[in-house]
Scaffold this active site. Structure first.
Site: not given
Ligand code: GLA
Length: 381
Positions: A35, A122, A125-127, A160, A172, A221
Protein backbone atom coordinates in the site's frame (compact mmCIF):
# COMPACT_ATOMS: atom_id res chain seq x y z
CA UNK A 1 -22.83 -4.88 22.32
CA UNK A 2 -24.03 -1.77 20.45
CA UNK A 3 -27.08 -1.68 22.72
CA UNK A 4 -25.03 -1.71 25.87
CA UNK A 5 -22.59 0.91 24.53
CA UNK A 6 -25.42 3.47 24.24
CA UNK A 7 -26.48 2.51 27.77
CA UNK A 8 -22.93 2.98 29.02
CA UNK A 9 -22.83 6.32 27.23
CA UNK A 10 -25.93 7.42 29.14
CA UNK A 11 -24.51 6.23 32.45
CA UNK A 12 -21.21 8.02 31.88
CA UNK A 13 -22.46 11.30 30.47
CA UNK A 14 -26.00 11.52 31.75
CA UNK A 15 -27.35 12.15 28.26
CA UNK A 16 -28.48 10.17 25.21
CA UNK A 17 -25.99 9.55 22.42
CA UNK A 18 -26.95 11.29 19.15
CA UNK A 19 -25.33 8.66 16.95
CA UNK A 20 -23.90 5.17 17.06
CA UNK A 21 -21.28 4.13 14.50
CA UNK A 22 -19.84 0.71 13.63
CA UNK A 23 -16.39 0.52 12.00
CA UNK A 24 -14.97 -2.93 11.16
CA UNK A 25 -11.47 -4.38 11.31
CA UNK A 26 -10.03 -5.97 8.18
CA UNK A 27 -8.17 -8.97 6.94
CA UNK A 28 -5.88 -8.72 3.93
CA UNK A 29 -6.06 -11.66 1.49
CA UNK A 30 -2.94 -10.65 -0.47
CA UNK A 31 -0.81 -7.57 -1.17
CA UNK A 32 1.24 -7.00 1.97
CA UNK A 33 3.26 -3.79 2.43
CA UNK A 34 2.34 -2.81 -1.12
CA UNK A 35 0.00 0.00 0.00
CA UNK A 36 2.71 2.53 0.87
CA UNK A 37 4.44 1.66 -2.39
CA UNK A 38 1.39 3.05 -4.23
CA UNK A 39 0.46 -0.51 -5.19
CA UNK A 40 -2.47 -2.91 -4.91
CA UNK A 41 -4.03 -4.73 -1.94
CA UNK A 42 -6.92 -7.20 -1.71
CA UNK A 43 -8.51 -7.01 1.76
CA UNK A 44 -12.03 -7.32 3.13
CA UNK A 45 -13.69 -5.79 6.16
CA UNK A 46 -14.63 -8.40 8.79
CA UNK A 47 -17.17 -9.17 11.53
CA UNK A 48 -15.05 -7.71 14.32
CA UNK A 49 -15.67 -4.00 14.80
CA UNK A 50 -15.38 -0.94 16.99
CA UNK A 51 -18.52 0.90 18.04
CA UNK A 52 -18.52 4.62 18.73
CA UNK A 53 -21.37 6.45 20.46
CA UNK A 54 -21.26 10.24 20.24
CA UNK A 55 -23.26 13.28 21.36
CA UNK A 56 -22.67 17.03 21.42
CA UNK A 57 -22.38 18.24 25.00
CA UNK A 58 -22.68 22.03 24.67
CA UNK A 59 -19.46 22.59 26.64
CA UNK A 60 -15.93 23.28 25.44
CA UNK A 61 -14.63 19.89 26.56
CA UNK A 62 -14.25 16.57 24.75
CA UNK A 63 -14.97 13.70 27.12
CA UNK A 64 -14.16 10.14 26.09
CA UNK A 65 -15.01 6.87 27.79
CA UNK A 66 -13.23 3.66 26.71
CA UNK A 67 -15.63 0.97 27.86
CA UNK A 68 -13.14 -1.88 27.35
CA UNK A 69 -10.61 -0.27 29.71
CA UNK A 70 -13.10 1.48 31.97
CA UNK A 71 -10.97 4.62 31.56
CA UNK A 72 -11.72 8.23 30.66
CA UNK A 73 -9.94 10.97 28.76
CA UNK A 74 -10.82 14.65 28.68
CA UNK A 75 -9.43 17.69 26.88
CA UNK A 76 -10.42 21.19 25.83
CA UNK A 77 -11.49 22.07 22.29
CA UNK A 78 -9.41 25.26 22.61
CA UNK A 79 -5.64 25.37 22.10
CA UNK A 80 -3.33 22.60 20.93
CA UNK A 81 -4.29 18.96 21.22
CA UNK A 82 -1.38 17.26 23.00
CA UNK A 83 -0.58 13.59 23.52
CA UNK A 84 -2.18 11.61 26.30
CA UNK A 85 -0.25 9.07 28.34
CA UNK A 86 -2.97 6.56 27.51
CA UNK A 87 -2.27 4.99 24.12
CA UNK A 88 -5.93 4.30 23.26
CA UNK A 89 -6.77 7.96 23.88
CA UNK A 90 -4.17 9.11 21.34
CA UNK A 91 -6.08 7.50 18.45
CA UNK A 92 -9.13 9.61 19.29
CA UNK A 93 -7.18 12.78 20.06
CA UNK A 94 -5.24 12.14 16.84
CA UNK A 95 -8.37 12.00 14.69
CA UNK A 96 -9.80 15.20 16.20
CA UNK A 97 -6.37 16.81 15.67
CA UNK A 98 -6.30 15.54 12.06
CA UNK A 99 -9.69 17.13 11.28
CA UNK A 100 -8.20 20.48 12.32
CA UNK A 101 -4.75 20.04 10.73
CA UNK A 102 -5.78 18.45 7.46
CA UNK A 103 -9.27 19.88 6.89
CA UNK A 104 -9.23 23.07 8.97
CA UNK A 105 -12.20 21.79 10.96
CA UNK A 106 -12.07 22.66 14.65
CA UNK A 107 -14.84 21.39 16.91
CA UNK A 108 -17.34 24.24 17.44
CA UNK A 109 -18.42 22.67 20.73
CA UNK A 110 -17.48 19.72 22.91
CA UNK A 111 -18.59 16.15 22.35
CA UNK A 112 -18.98 13.09 24.51
CA UNK A 113 -17.71 9.85 23.00
CA UNK A 114 -17.93 6.26 24.23
CA UNK A 115 -16.02 3.51 22.42
CA UNK A 116 -15.94 -0.25 22.64
CA UNK A 117 -14.56 -2.84 20.24
CA UNK A 118 -13.96 -6.53 19.74
CA UNK A 119 -11.25 -6.41 17.05
CA UNK A 120 -8.42 -8.48 18.58
CA UNK A 121 -5.56 -6.10 19.38
CA UNK A 122 -2.02 -6.69 18.19
CA UNK A 123 -3.32 -9.36 15.81
CA UNK A 124 -2.83 -7.49 12.53
CA UNK A 125 -6.60 -7.07 12.09
CA UNK A 126 -6.57 -3.26 12.29
CA UNK A 127 -8.16 -2.48 15.61
CA UNK A 128 -6.59 0.98 15.51
CA UNK A 129 -7.85 1.79 12.00
CA UNK A 130 -11.35 0.70 13.07
CA UNK A 131 -11.17 3.12 15.99
CA UNK A 132 -9.89 5.98 13.80
CA UNK A 133 -12.50 5.43 11.11
CA UNK A 134 -15.27 5.04 13.70
CA UNK A 135 -14.35 8.33 15.36
CA UNK A 136 -13.97 10.05 11.98
CA UNK A 137 -17.41 8.92 10.85
CA UNK A 138 -18.86 9.94 14.22
CA UNK A 139 -17.50 13.49 13.84
CA UNK A 140 -18.58 13.71 10.19
CA UNK A 141 -22.12 12.60 11.11
CA UNK A 142 -22.42 14.80 14.19
CA UNK A 143 -21.34 17.98 12.40
CA UNK A 144 -22.76 17.08 8.92
CA UNK A 145 -19.34 17.59 7.35
CA UNK A 146 -19.15 17.31 3.55
CA UNK A 147 -16.46 14.60 3.43
CA UNK A 148 -16.71 11.09 2.03
CA UNK A 149 -15.49 7.72 3.28
CA UNK A 150 -12.17 8.05 1.44
CA UNK A 151 -11.45 11.33 3.22
CA UNK A 152 -12.42 9.76 6.56
CA UNK A 153 -9.86 7.03 5.83
CA UNK A 154 -7.22 9.62 4.92
CA UNK A 155 -7.90 11.52 8.14
CA UNK A 156 -7.43 8.28 10.11
CA UNK A 157 -4.14 7.61 8.32
CA UNK A 158 -3.04 11.22 8.91
CA UNK A 159 -3.73 10.77 12.64
CA UNK A 160 -1.78 7.51 12.71
CA UNK A 161 1.18 8.89 10.73
CA UNK A 162 1.50 12.31 12.29
CA UNK A 163 -0.01 12.01 15.77
CA UNK A 164 0.43 8.38 16.83
CA UNK A 165 3.72 8.00 14.92
CA UNK A 166 3.28 4.88 12.80
CA UNK A 167 4.05 5.45 9.15
CA UNK A 168 1.32 3.10 7.90
CA UNK A 169 -0.20 3.09 4.43
CA UNK A 170 -3.88 3.57 3.57
CA UNK A 171 -5.11 -0.04 3.33
CA UNK A 172 -6.51 -0.51 6.84
CA UNK A 173 -8.42 2.74 7.11
CA UNK A 174 -9.72 2.53 3.54
CA UNK A 175 -10.98 -1.02 4.07
CA UNK A 176 -12.68 -0.12 7.33
CA UNK A 177 -14.28 2.86 5.58
CA UNK A 178 -15.18 1.29 2.24
CA UNK A 179 -15.45 -2.48 2.73
CA UNK A 180 -18.24 -4.20 0.78
CA UNK A 181 -20.60 -6.77 2.28
CA UNK A 182 -19.84 -10.23 0.90
CA UNK A 183 -16.79 -9.10 -1.12
CA UNK A 184 -13.10 -8.43 -1.01
CA UNK A 185 -11.96 -5.12 -2.49
CA UNK A 186 -9.03 -4.59 -4.82
CA UNK A 187 -7.66 -1.19 -3.81
CA UNK A 188 -5.41 0.85 -6.03
CA UNK A 189 -3.49 2.66 -3.31
CA UNK A 190 -2.29 5.40 -5.66
CA UNK A 191 -5.66 6.30 -7.13
CA UNK A 192 -7.61 5.34 -3.98
CA UNK A 193 -10.12 3.47 -6.11
CA UNK A 194 -11.65 0.17 -5.00
CA UNK A 195 -13.13 -2.60 -7.12
CA UNK A 196 -15.33 -5.27 -5.51
CA UNK A 197 -14.11 -8.83 -6.01
CA UNK A 198 -16.16 -11.95 -5.23
CA UNK A 199 -14.49 -14.57 -3.11
CA UNK A 200 -15.09 -18.05 -4.58
CA UNK A 201 -18.37 -19.44 -3.12
CA UNK A 202 -16.75 -22.68 -2.07
CA UNK A 203 -14.27 -21.02 0.31
CA UNK A 204 -14.52 -19.87 3.94
CA UNK A 205 -12.27 -17.16 5.31
CA UNK A 206 -10.37 -18.51 8.29
CA UNK A 207 -8.22 -16.22 10.39
CA UNK A 208 -5.90 -17.90 12.85
CA UNK A 209 -4.13 -15.85 15.50
CA UNK A 210 -0.65 -17.20 16.23
CA UNK A 211 -0.52 -15.45 19.61
CA UNK A 212 3.10 -14.61 18.95
CA UNK A 213 3.78 -11.56 21.09
CA UNK A 214 4.65 -8.82 18.65
CA UNK A 215 7.67 -6.71 19.46
CA UNK A 216 9.39 -3.84 17.60
CA UNK A 217 6.49 -3.68 15.17
CA UNK A 218 6.56 0.09 14.74
CA UNK A 219 10.30 0.42 14.20
CA UNK A 220 10.59 -2.61 11.89
CA UNK A 221 7.61 -1.35 9.89
CA UNK A 222 9.12 2.09 9.45
CA UNK A 223 12.48 0.52 8.48
CA UNK A 224 10.81 -1.58 5.74
CA UNK A 225 9.17 1.54 4.43
CA UNK A 226 12.51 3.38 4.26
CA UNK A 227 14.13 0.45 2.44
CA UNK A 228 11.35 0.52 -0.15
CA UNK A 229 11.81 4.26 -0.58
CA UNK A 230 15.55 3.74 -1.08
CA UNK A 231 14.78 1.22 -3.83
CA UNK A 232 12.26 3.54 -5.53
CA UNK A 233 14.79 6.36 -5.44
CA UNK A 234 17.41 4.10 -7.02
CA UNK A 235 15.06 3.51 -9.95
CA UNK A 236 14.17 7.20 -10.16
CA UNK A 237 10.44 6.55 -9.70
CA UNK A 238 7.84 7.92 -7.31
CA UNK A 239 7.11 4.47 -5.86
CA UNK A 240 7.92 0.80 -6.51
CA UNK A 241 4.51 0.50 -8.14
CA UNK A 242 6.19 2.03 -11.18
CA UNK A 243 8.79 -0.75 -11.61
CA UNK A 244 8.22 -4.12 -13.32
CA UNK A 245 10.14 -7.23 -12.31
CA UNK A 246 12.12 -7.15 -15.56
CA UNK A 247 13.09 -3.51 -14.98
CA UNK A 248 13.99 -4.29 -11.38
CA UNK A 249 16.30 -7.13 -12.30
CA UNK A 250 17.87 -5.19 -15.14
CA UNK A 251 18.56 -2.11 -13.01
CA UNK A 252 19.26 -3.35 -9.50
CA UNK A 253 23.08 -3.09 -9.66
CA UNK A 254 24.29 -0.59 -7.09
CA UNK A 255 21.30 -0.99 -4.79
CA UNK A 256 22.22 -2.32 -1.34
CA UNK A 257 21.44 -5.95 -0.50
CA UNK A 258 18.54 -5.31 1.88
CA UNK A 259 16.81 -2.71 -0.28
CA UNK A 260 17.14 -5.15 -3.19
CA UNK A 261 15.47 -7.95 -1.26
CA UNK A 262 12.70 -5.71 0.04
CA UNK A 263 12.09 -3.97 -3.27
CA UNK A 264 12.02 -7.14 -5.33
CA UNK A 265 9.45 -8.64 -2.95
CA UNK A 266 7.22 -5.56 -3.34
CA UNK A 267 7.39 -5.59 -7.13
CA UNK A 268 6.42 -9.27 -7.16
CA UNK A 269 3.76 -8.95 -4.47
CA UNK A 270 2.10 -6.17 -6.40
CA UNK A 271 1.83 -8.39 -9.47
CA UNK A 272 0.67 -11.32 -7.35
CA UNK A 273 -2.18 -9.20 -5.99
CA UNK A 274 -3.42 -8.44 -9.50
CA UNK A 275 -2.96 -12.08 -10.51
CA UNK A 276 -4.82 -13.31 -7.41
CA UNK A 277 -7.71 -10.99 -8.25
CA UNK A 278 -7.89 -12.52 -11.71
CA UNK A 279 -7.66 -16.02 -10.27
CA UNK A 280 -10.57 -15.29 -7.92
CA UNK A 281 -12.63 -13.92 -10.78
CA UNK A 282 -11.92 -17.09 -12.82
CA UNK A 283 -12.57 -19.28 -9.78
CA UNK A 284 -9.08 -20.72 -10.35
CA UNK A 285 -8.37 -21.86 -6.81
CA UNK A 286 -5.15 -23.71 -7.64
CA UNK A 287 -3.68 -20.47 -9.05
CA UNK A 288 -4.88 -18.51 -6.02
CA UNK A 289 -3.34 -21.14 -3.75
CA UNK A 290 0.04 -20.83 -5.46
CA UNK A 291 0.00 -17.02 -5.33
CA UNK A 292 -0.83 -16.95 -1.62
CA UNK A 293 1.93 -19.49 -0.95
CA UNK A 294 4.45 -17.39 -2.90
CA UNK A 295 3.31 -14.30 -1.02
CA UNK A 296 4.05 -16.01 2.28
CA UNK A 297 7.46 -17.20 1.14
CA UNK A 298 8.27 -13.68 -0.03
CA UNK A 299 7.30 -12.24 3.34
CA UNK A 300 9.35 -14.92 5.08
CA UNK A 301 12.53 -14.87 3.01
CA UNK A 302 12.70 -11.52 1.22
CA UNK A 303 10.70 -9.00 3.24
CA UNK A 304 11.52 -10.87 6.48
CA UNK A 305 8.41 -9.99 8.45
CA UNK A 306 7.11 -13.41 9.50
CA UNK A 307 8.00 -15.43 12.60
CA UNK A 308 8.86 -19.15 12.91
CA UNK A 309 5.59 -19.89 14.74
CA UNK A 310 3.59 -18.07 12.07
CA UNK A 311 5.43 -20.06 9.38
CA UNK A 312 4.51 -23.25 11.23
CA UNK A 313 0.85 -22.25 11.31
CA UNK A 314 0.89 -21.60 7.55
CA UNK A 315 2.53 -25.00 6.93
CA UNK A 316 -0.02 -26.81 9.09
CA UNK A 317 -2.98 -25.29 7.24
CA UNK A 318 -1.29 -26.00 3.91
CA UNK A 319 -0.95 -29.66 4.86
CA UNK A 320 -4.74 -29.94 5.07
CA UNK A 321 -5.92 -27.78 2.16
CA UNK A 322 -3.16 -28.30 -0.42
CA UNK A 323 -4.13 -26.59 -3.67
CA UNK A 324 -7.83 -26.48 -2.78
CA UNK A 325 -7.36 -23.23 -0.86
CA UNK A 326 -4.75 -20.61 0.03
CA UNK A 327 -2.90 -19.59 3.18
CA UNK A 328 -0.44 -16.87 4.18
CA UNK A 329 0.43 -14.47 6.97
CA UNK A 330 -1.74 -11.36 6.93
CA UNK A 331 -1.15 -7.79 8.11
CA UNK A 332 1.96 -5.87 9.09
CA UNK A 333 3.84 -8.92 10.35
CA UNK A 334 6.13 -9.97 13.22
CA UNK A 335 3.42 -12.19 14.67
CA UNK A 336 -0.32 -11.73 14.53
CA UNK A 337 -2.61 -13.71 12.25
CA UNK A 338 -2.59 -15.88 9.19
CA UNK A 339 -5.46 -15.87 6.70
CA UNK A 340 -6.66 -18.95 4.89
CA UNK A 341 -9.27 -19.46 2.19
CA UNK A 342 -10.50 -22.94 3.01
CA UNK A 343 -13.11 -25.20 1.36
CA UNK A 344 -16.11 -25.09 3.73
CA UNK A 345 -15.95 -28.84 4.32
CA UNK A 346 -12.30 -28.60 5.44
CA UNK A 347 -12.77 -25.93 8.12
CA UNK A 348 -13.14 -28.45 10.93
CA UNK A 349 -10.23 -30.53 9.66
CA UNK A 350 -8.01 -27.43 9.63
CA UNK A 351 -9.04 -26.60 13.19
CA UNK A 352 -8.32 -30.15 14.34
CA UNK A 353 -4.95 -30.40 12.57
CA UNK A 354 -3.77 -27.07 13.95
CA UNK A 355 -5.04 -27.93 17.44
CA UNK A 356 -3.12 -31.19 17.31
CA UNK A 357 0.24 -29.82 16.16
CA UNK A 358 0.61 -26.05 16.69
CA UNK A 359 1.01 -26.05 20.45
CA UNK A 360 3.17 -29.16 20.34
CA UNK A 361 5.57 -27.56 17.86
CA UNK A 362 5.66 -23.99 19.15
CA UNK A 363 4.42 -23.93 22.75
CA UNK A 364 1.79 -21.39 21.68
CA UNK A 365 -1.97 -21.77 21.45
CA UNK A 366 -3.85 -20.59 18.38
CA UNK A 367 -7.20 -18.82 18.22
CA UNK A 368 -9.44 -19.44 15.21
CA UNK A 369 -12.00 -17.08 13.70
CA UNK A 370 -14.17 -17.86 10.70
CA UNK A 371 -15.18 -14.53 9.18
CA UNK A 372 -17.51 -13.12 6.55
CA UNK A 373 -16.70 -10.05 4.45
CA UNK A 374 -18.62 -7.10 5.86
CA UNK A 375 -19.70 -3.62 4.92
CA UNK A 376 -17.36 -0.78 5.83
CA UNK A 377 -18.21 1.89 8.38
CA UNK A 378 -21.91 2.49 8.96
CA UNK A 379 -24.17 4.73 11.02
CA UNK A 380 -26.41 2.46 13.09
CA UNK A 381 -28.32 5.31 14.68
C1 GLA B 1 -0.22 -2.46 8.47
C2 GLA B 1 -0.37 -1.06 7.90
C3 GLA B 1 -0.94 -1.09 6.49
C4 GLA B 1 -0.15 -2.06 5.60
C5 GLA B 1 0.03 -3.40 6.31
C6 GLA B 1 0.94 -4.32 5.54
O1 GLA B 1 -1.47 -3.04 8.64
O2 GLA B 1 -1.22 -0.28 8.72
O3 GLA B 1 -0.95 0.21 5.94
O4 GLA B 1 1.08 -1.50 5.21
O5 GLA B 1 0.57 -3.25 7.60
O6 GLA B 1 0.37 -4.70 4.34
Amino acid sequence: MSQSLTELFTQQFNAQADHLIRAPGRVNLIGEHTDYNDGFVLPCAIDFATHVAIGKNGSDTVRVFAADYDERDEFSIHGDIVHSDKQWANYIRGVIWAFAERNGFRLPEGVDIAVSGNVPQGAGLSSSAALEVGVGKALQTTFSLPIDETEIALLGQFAENRFVGCNCGIMDQLTSARGEEGHAILIDCRELTAQTVSIPDSLSIMIIHSHVKRGLVGSEYNTRREQCETAAKHFGVKALRDVTLAQFDAGKAGLDVLATKRGRYIVQENQRTLDATDAMKRNDIAALSKLMAESHIGMRDEFEITHPAVDTLVELVGEVIGERGGVRMTGGGFGGCIVALVPHEEVDNVKAHVAKHYHARTGLTEEVFVCKPRQGVSVIK
